[in-house]
Design a protein around this motif. Structure first.
Motif, PDB file in Angstrom:
ATOM      1  N   ARG A  38      -3.821  14.716  71.508  1.00  0.00           N
ATOM      2  CA  ARG A  38      -3.202  14.109  70.336  1.00  0.00           C
ATOM      3  C   ARG A  38      -3.262  15.077  69.160  1.00  0.00           C
ATOM      4  O   ARG A  38      -4.117  15.961  69.103  1.00  0.00           O
ATOM      5  CB  ARG A  38      -3.880  12.795  69.958  1.00  0.00           C
ATOM      6  CG  ARG A  38      -5.313  12.922  69.462  1.00  0.00           C
ATOM      7  CD  ARG A  38      -5.932  11.542  69.265  1.00  0.00           C
ATOM      8  NE  ARG A  38      -7.288  11.611  68.746  1.00  0.00           N
ATOM      9  CZ  ARG A  38      -8.087  10.565  68.599  1.00  0.00           C
ATOM     10  NH1 ARG A  38      -7.662   9.341  68.937  1.00  0.00           N
ATOM     11  NH2 ARG A  38      -9.315  10.716  68.112  1.00  0.00           N
ATOM     12  N   ALA A  40      -2.843  14.846  64.917  1.00  0.00           N
ATOM     13  CA  ALA A  40      -2.620  14.137  63.661  1.00  0.00           C
ATOM     14  C   ALA A  40      -2.030  15.106  62.640  1.00  0.00           C
ATOM     15  O   ALA A  40      -2.208  16.326  62.763  1.00  0.00           O
ATOM     16  CB  ALA A  40      -3.937  13.556  63.157  1.00  0.00           C
ATOM     17  N   GLU A  89      -8.038   6.169  62.458  1.00  0.00           N
ATOM     18  CA  GLU A  89      -8.183   7.596  62.763  1.00  0.00           C
ATOM     19  C   GLU A  89      -7.626   7.974  64.132  1.00  0.00           C
ATOM     20  O   GLU A  89      -7.571   9.163  64.475  1.00  0.00           O
ATOM     21  CB  GLU A  89      -9.656   8.031  62.656  1.00  0.00           C
ATOM     22  CG  GLU A  89     -10.632   7.163  63.410  1.00  0.00           C
ATOM     23  CD  GLU A  89     -11.293   6.107  62.527  1.00  0.00           C
ATOM     24  OE1 GLU A  89     -10.574   5.467  61.723  1.00  0.00           O
ATOM     25  OE2 GLU A  89     -12.519   5.916  62.667  1.00  0.00           O
ATOM     26  N   ASP A  90      -7.186   7.000  64.911  1.00  0.00           N
ATOM     27  CA  ASP A  90      -6.498   7.291  66.170  1.00  0.00           C
ATOM     28  C   ASP A  90      -5.015   7.589  65.935  1.00  0.00           C
ATOM     29  O   ASP A  90      -4.309   7.965  66.885  1.00  0.00           O
ATOM     30  CB  ASP A  90      -6.622   6.112  67.132  1.00  0.00           C
ATOM     31  CG  ASP A  90      -8.048   5.886  67.607  1.00  0.00           C
ATOM     32  OD1 ASP A  90      -8.460   4.710  67.685  1.00  0.00           O
ATOM     33  OD2 ASP A  90      -8.751   6.871  67.895  1.00  0.00           O
ATOM     34  N   THR A  91      -4.548   7.416  64.720  1.00  0.00           N
ATOM     35  CA  THR A  91      -3.148   7.686  64.403  1.00  0.00           C
ATOM     36  C   THR A  91      -2.822   9.153  64.662  1.00  0.00           C
ATOM     37  O   THR A  91      -3.477  10.050  64.128  1.00  0.00           O
ATOM     38  CB  THR A  91      -2.855   7.330  62.938  1.00  0.00           C
ATOM     39  OG1 THR A  91      -3.013   5.910  62.769  1.00  0.00           O
ATOM     40  CG2 THR A  91      -1.431   7.726  62.556  1.00  0.00           C
ATOM     41  N   ALA A  92      -1.808   9.388  65.486  1.00  0.00           N
ATOM     42  CA  ALA A  92      -1.443  10.744  65.880  1.00  0.00           C
ATOM     43  C   ALA A  92      -0.240  10.678  66.813  1.00  0.00           C
ATOM     44  O   ALA A  92       0.149   9.600  67.274  1.00  0.00           O
ATOM     45  CB  ALA A  92      -2.611  11.439  66.597  1.00  0.00           C
ATOM     46  N   GLN A 123       4.437   8.628  69.263  1.00  0.00           N
ATOM     47  CA  GLN A 123       3.694   8.356  68.033  1.00  0.00           C
ATOM     48  C   GLN A 123       2.875   7.074  68.171  1.00  0.00           C
ATOM     49  O   GLN A 123       3.396   6.029  68.569  1.00  0.00           O
ATOM     50  CB  GLN A 123       4.654   8.214  66.850  1.00  0.00           C
ATOM     51  CG  GLN A 123       3.992   7.845  65.535  1.00  0.00           C
ATOM     52  CD  GLN A 123       3.169   8.962  64.944  1.00  0.00           C
ATOM     53  OE1 GLN A 123       3.631  10.109  64.873  1.00  0.00           O
ATOM     54  NE2 GLN A 123       1.947   8.663  64.503  1.00  0.00           N
ATOM     55  N   THR A 125       0.549   4.768  65.650  1.00  0.00           N
ATOM     56  CA  THR A 125       0.142   4.525  64.273  1.00  0.00           C
ATOM     57  C   THR A 125      -0.715   3.270  64.227  1.00  0.00           C
ATOM     58  O   THR A 125      -0.283   2.208  64.683  1.00  0.00           O
ATOM     59  CB  THR A 125       1.354   4.353  63.348  1.00  0.00           C
ATOM     60  OG1 THR A 125       2.180   5.521  63.437  1.00  0.00           O
ATOM     61  CG2 THR A 125       0.905   4.172  61.901  1.00  0.00           C
TER      62      THR A 125
END
Length: 128
Positions: A38, A40, A89-92, A123, A125
């Protein structure tokens, strides 16, 4: 020619779950270990999980350990990444990757330098 196509990303609330899929084509999928990565915004691409060609051995980054499960279905030429208890914080953008060379039935690695083929990414989010 090896092709990898990811799907399953989207917008999810914190604490939710997603299952990412990566469909592979162009060679005998079952012979190769696979990985998920991943990236970000503003950060380097990092390893998330990897699985051996046998499906027995798996690697998880510390950041997702206990929340992620990588699996494969060789009949469908697909590798999956189940993500639970998602955090912002897993958004990527999540990518699956495949190596050029066979690594052995029980070989797996989270090192991105050992992967040669990449999908276009999907993606994810996570909203707080």
């Amino acid at each position: 020619q090896v092709q990898l196509v990811e799907s399953g990303g989207g917008l999810v609330q914190a604490g939710g779950s997603l299952r990412l899929s990566c469909a592979a084509s162009g060679r005998t999928f079952s012979r190769y270990h696979m990985g998920w990565f991943r990236q970000a915004p503003g950060k380097e691409r990092e390893s998330v999980a990897a699985i051996s060609s046998s499906g027995v051995y798996r690697y998880y980054a510390d950041s997702v350990k206990g929340r992620a499960t990588i699996s494969r279905d060789d009949a469908k030429n697909t590798v999956y990444l189940q993500m639970n208890s998602l955090k912002p914080e897993d958004t990527a953008v999540y990518y699956c990757a495949a190596p050029r060379y066979i690594g052995g039935r029980d070989y797996y690695t989270g090192r991105k330098q050992e992967y040669d083929y990449w999908g276009q990414g999907t993606q994810v989010t996570v909203s707080s």
